[in-house]
Design an enzyme around this catalytic site. Structure first.
Site, mmCIF file in Angstrom:
data_model
loop_
_atom_site.group_PDB
_atom_site.id
_atom_site.type_symbol
_atom_site.label_atom_id
_atom_site.label_comp_id
_atom_site.label_asym_id
_atom_site.label_seq_id
_atom_site.Cartn_x
_atom_site.Cartn_y
_atom_site.Cartn_z
ATOM 1 N N ARG A 82 -3.150 4.985 -1.993
ATOM 2 C CA ARG A 82 -3.050 3.632 -1.435
ATOM 3 C C ARG A 82 -2.764 2.556 -2.489
ATOM 4 O O ARG A 82 -1.980 1.644 -2.277
ATOM 5 C CB ARG A 82 -4.369 3.307 -0.714
ATOM 6 C CG ARG A 82 -4.548 1.857 -0.262
ATOM 7 C CD ARG A 82 -5.945 1.682 0.321
ATOM 8 N NE ARG A 82 -6.260 0.302 0.596
ATOM 9 C CZ ARG A 82 -6.014 -0.322 1.742
ATOM 10 N NH1 ARG A 82 -5.415 0.326 2.713
ATOM 11 N NH2 ARG A 82 -6.357 -1.582 1.912
ATOM 12 N N HIS A 107 0.857 -1.186 0.000
ATOM 13 C CA HIS A 107 0.000 0.000 0.000
ATOM 14 C C HIS A 107 0.892 1.234 0.000
ATOM 15 O O HIS A 107 1.746 1.401 0.879
ATOM 16 C CB HIS A 107 -0.931 -0.002 1.210
ATOM 17 C CG HIS A 107 -1.983 -1.059 1.142
ATOM 18 N ND1 HIS A 107 -2.382 -1.783 2.246
ATOM 19 C CD2 HIS A 107 -2.708 -1.534 0.090
ATOM 20 C CE1 HIS A 107 -3.323 -2.652 1.876
ATOM 21 N NE2 HIS A 107 -3.531 -2.516 0.571
ATOM 22 N N HIS A 131 2.802 -3.922 6.764
ATOM 23 C CA HIS A 131 1.826 -2.879 6.488
ATOM 24 C C HIS A 131 1.795 -1.879 7.654
ATOM 25 O O HIS A 131 2.550 -1.998 8.616
ATOM 26 C CB HIS A 131 0.426 -3.491 6.336
ATOM 27 C CG HIS A 131 0.269 -4.392 5.152
ATOM 28 N ND1 HIS A 131 -0.535 -4.083 4.082
ATOM 29 C CD2 HIS A 131 0.803 -5.606 4.871
ATOM 30 C CE1 HIS A 131 -0.489 -5.057 3.194
ATOM 31 N NE2 HIS A 131 0.314 -6.004 3.649
ATOM 32 N N GLU A 186 1.759 3.739 3.075
ATOM 33 C CA GLU A 186 2.275 3.169 4.314
ATOM 34 C C GLU A 186 3.800 3.182 4.295
ATOM 35 O O GLU A 186 4.459 2.144 4.239
ATOM 36 C CB GLU A 186 1.692 1.770 4.515
ATOM 37 C CG GLU A 186 0.168 1.796 4.633
ATOM 38 C CD GLU A 186 -0.493 0.426 4.581
ATOM 39 O OE1 GLU A 186 0.235 -0.597 4.652
ATOM 40 O OE2 GLU A 186 -1.729 0.371 4.480
ATOM 41 N N GLU A 203 0.885 -5.154 10.948
ATOM 42 C CA GLU A 203 0.388 -3.781 10.858
ATOM 43 C C GLU A 203 1.202 -2.972 11.862
ATOM 44 O O GLU A 203 0.995 -3.085 13.073
ATOM 45 C CB GLU A 203 -1.102 -3.703 11.182
ATOM 46 C CG GLU A 203 -1.998 -4.483 10.231
ATOM 47 C CD GLU A 203 -2.244 -3.773 8.913
ATOM 48 O OE1 GLU A 203 -1.744 -2.639 8.743
ATOM 49 O OE2 GLU A 203 -2.933 -4.339 8.052
#
Length: 453
Positions: free
Chosen positions: A243, A185, A313, A188, A387
């Site tokens: 994104r 993405h 991510h 990020e 994440e």
């Protein structure tokens, strides 16, 4: 209408080395809300749908639920209207980010490319544009030719080359593989920053750290620093919060597929959109994007040897296990959770940062078509999504001063996973013999026995 009101351009914000104008977020705010009732949930869903607000967490209005965190970016012209609406419906909120542009400005380098020494003196506590990351990969290979080789993976939709790094001792020797990718993405940025940090740490410490030395003896470690290269470049040059990739749809009237919803793992079934203007548009079909196809082709060729698949991510501080499209756990769910918990404990030991561990569909939100789920479905036993920081105070615009602590603690988590896998496959610490090395050992044994006799 809000698009024209919420998007402004600054004639003074020229990109170094590029004559394009960068999208501005002056006065945009990110609000944190925890709805308490079904009526509040329904009103928030209505607001997000009618005003087309930018959902940061969760990603779909239908995933808003009572008692769960909701983070939304509100364009400056709509801030007061949204706040008034929340007050009228007695919905409490907190301003997480009072001005998104302030954080965007902090993440951009102050020096132009002509003044940044790349890759000599590479600064791992800065975010780097793609041109510098390409240069960094070349230099890393040149400076560490005994351990590092750079390889072609494929092409992007805009015909840019995707490279990955292979790190190991005896790189041509058949070994099991650990895979890591970053930057699926575009916005990020902490994800590619970690991939670069990871490579740096491995190369700096393998001679002095017996554990890392053992990893390189036993495994091939593959690292893809930026998967979504077109989107990443676009996030630097045009839109910091972009994104997706840059695939054109509807004759170019909208762009981009969410590459992490484009894999053939229950593709299109849940947590996606078929609207190409959506942040979570899943593409025209499974593996419709050249980036996805390149990775799928590579992984499939080596799936018997790949033991661990890691994809990095942000944000939210989770270590996620398969699956996102169903609550039915994978067959080795207990082991996956056990290893993830060991990783989360190692990470917390550095700065006290807490990560939640569990299946995506159970602790975050349902989604389909993810690379993590696909990797596990084709037989890779250990598959995780990280994440990274934070919980929402900065969200997708994590400032550069957060890079080092984020990378330091994540390094501990990743090496905890690698250590578990290494000990599982090499319980005595010995390198697994290939058929060639086994034959050589037998021959040497015969020769020694003959000489002794």
């Amino acid at each position: 209408m809000w698009l024209f009101l919420g998007i402004t351009f600054s004639l003074g914000m020229l990109i170094p080395g590029n004559l394009s104008f960068r999208l501005q977020y002056n006065g945009d705010q990110v609000l944190h809300i925890v709805p308490e009732t079904l009526q509040q949930v329904q009103h928030l869903q209505h607001l997000c749908n009618t005003l087309m607000l930018d959902l940061w967490k969760p990603l779909l209005p239908e995933d808003i639920s009572a008692g769960a965190d909701l983070n939304i970016r509100v364009p400056a012209p709509l801030v007061q209207e949204v706040k008034n609406s929340l007050d009228q419906h007695m919905i409490s909120y907190k301003v997480l980010i009072p001005d998104v542009q302030d954080l965007v400005d902090q993440s951009m380098p102050r020096e132009t490319n002509s003044h940044r020494q790349v890759p000599e003196g590479y600064v791992y506590t800065h975010y780097h544009p793609m041109e510098e990351i390409y240069q960094w990969m070349i230099q890393i290979e040149k400076n560490n030719s005994e351990l590092v080789t750079r390889h072609y993976l494929g092409k992007t939709i805009e015909n840019r080359t995707i490279y990955y790094l292979q790190i190991s001792q005896s790189p041509n020797k058949p070994k099991k593989i650990i895979w890591m990718d970053c930057g699926i993405h575009a916005r990020e940025w902490i994800s590619p920053a970690f991939c670069q940090w990871f490579v740096k740490e491995i190369l700096q410490n393998y001679k002095s750290d017996p554990k890392i030395s053992r990893f390189l003896e036993n495994w091939h470690i593959y690292v893809l620093p930026v998967f979504n290269i077109d989107g990443y470049i676009y996030s630097w040059e045009k839109d910091r919060l972009w994104r997706k990739n840059r695939a054109p749809y509807k004759n170019g009237t909208c762009h981009g597929t969410d590459l992490n919803r484009n894999f053939n793992s229950s593709w299109g079934s849940v947590g996606v959109s078929y609207n190409c203007s959506s942040e979570i548009f899943c593409g025209s079909g499974p593996e419709s994007e050249p980036e996805t196809r390149a990775l799928v082709h590579f992984i499939k060729q080596r799936k018997r040897d790949i033991v661990c698949y890691l994809t990095m991510h942000s944000y939210g501080q989770y270590i996620l296990t398969p699956y996102g499209s169903t609550t039915e756990p994978p067959s080795n769910s207990e082991e996956l959770i056990h290893v993830a918990e060991k990783a989360a404990a190692a990470l917390m030991g550095k700065y006290g940062t807490r990560y939640e561990v569990g299946s995506t569909s159970l602790i975050l939100y349902s989604n389909s078509g993810s690379s993590r789920d696909w990797a596990h479905m084709i037989g890779i036993p250990f598959s995780y999504t990280f994440e990274l920081r934070d919980k929402g105070a900065y969200g997708f615009v994590l400032p550069p001063e957060q890079i080092q602590p984020t990378c330091e603690e994540t390094m501990l988590a990743v090496t905890a996973i690698m250590d578990y896998i290494d000990q599982k496959y090499f319980p005595d610490g010995a390198v697994m013999l290939t058929s060639g090395s086994l034959s050589l050992s037998l021959c040497l044994g015969v020769v020694l026995a003959w000489s002794v006799s």
